[in-house]
Design an enzyme around this catalytic site. Sequence first.
Site, short mmCIF file in Angstrom:
data_model
loop_
_atom_site.label_atom_id
_atom_site.label_comp_id
_atom_site.label_asym_id
_atom_site.label_seq_id
_atom_site.Cartn_x
_atom_site.Cartn_y
_atom_site.Cartn_z
CE LYS A 63 -112.37 -0.77 28.27
NZ LYS A 63 -111.55 0.14 27.43
CG ASP A 88 -107.79 0.22 28.22
OD1 ASP A 88 -106.79 0.34 28.97
OD2 ASP A 88 -108.92 0.66 28.52
CE LYS A 136 -111.71 1.59 31.00
NZ LYS A 136 -110.68 2.13 30.07
#
Length: 217
Positions: free
Chosen positions: A153, A91, A182
Amino acid sequence: MDINTILAKCDHTLLAQTATWEEIKAICDDGMKYHTASVCIPPSFVKRAKEYVGCKLAVCTVIGFPNGYSTTETKLFETRDALDNGADEIDMVINIGELKAKNYDYVENEIRALKKACGDKVLKVIIETCLLSDDEKIKMCELVTSAGADYIKTSTGFSSAGATFHDVELFSEHVGNGVKIKAAGGISSIEDAERFVELGAERLGTSRIVKIVKANE
């Protein structure tokens, strides 16, 4: 929605600066027990965590975290190191200043470089929605899609706010084919988790859902 469906979408997360190995090991135990999508942990714990869980659980870690303004080469070094240590998912945080300066090639090329380093491992791109306008969020949907990342995300959980229903709806309308969503930061109830999934989130970055399930056992 079945609770196991929600748990299977959770990146069970512990990124506090004070996290200890015993605490990391405990969330790994939870992740394996409740069959979460992964555990999301600091890079310094990746090697030990992967040795501990083996193939029973995916290990996710964060790159350029939480501010995103490391150089691309630094992020690449972090990414390769994490992968060498056994990370299954990465991430990364974008360079928010470069986005705001409209240096879109920089932002896209950085994402593309990290995805190339990840190969078939999952790359999620954190854009820190609370710091962006809707136009900037839409632009990031375009850049993440073009760069070939796996997920967009919402948040690090370390800025002024986390995921919102509005942002996940916006992503759903503007990401390209193959890019998943996400939601992360501030997801504090089963009801909220379910709503994010209904709006299009494939992953949820949260520590609280597992805690709620454990408390109700």
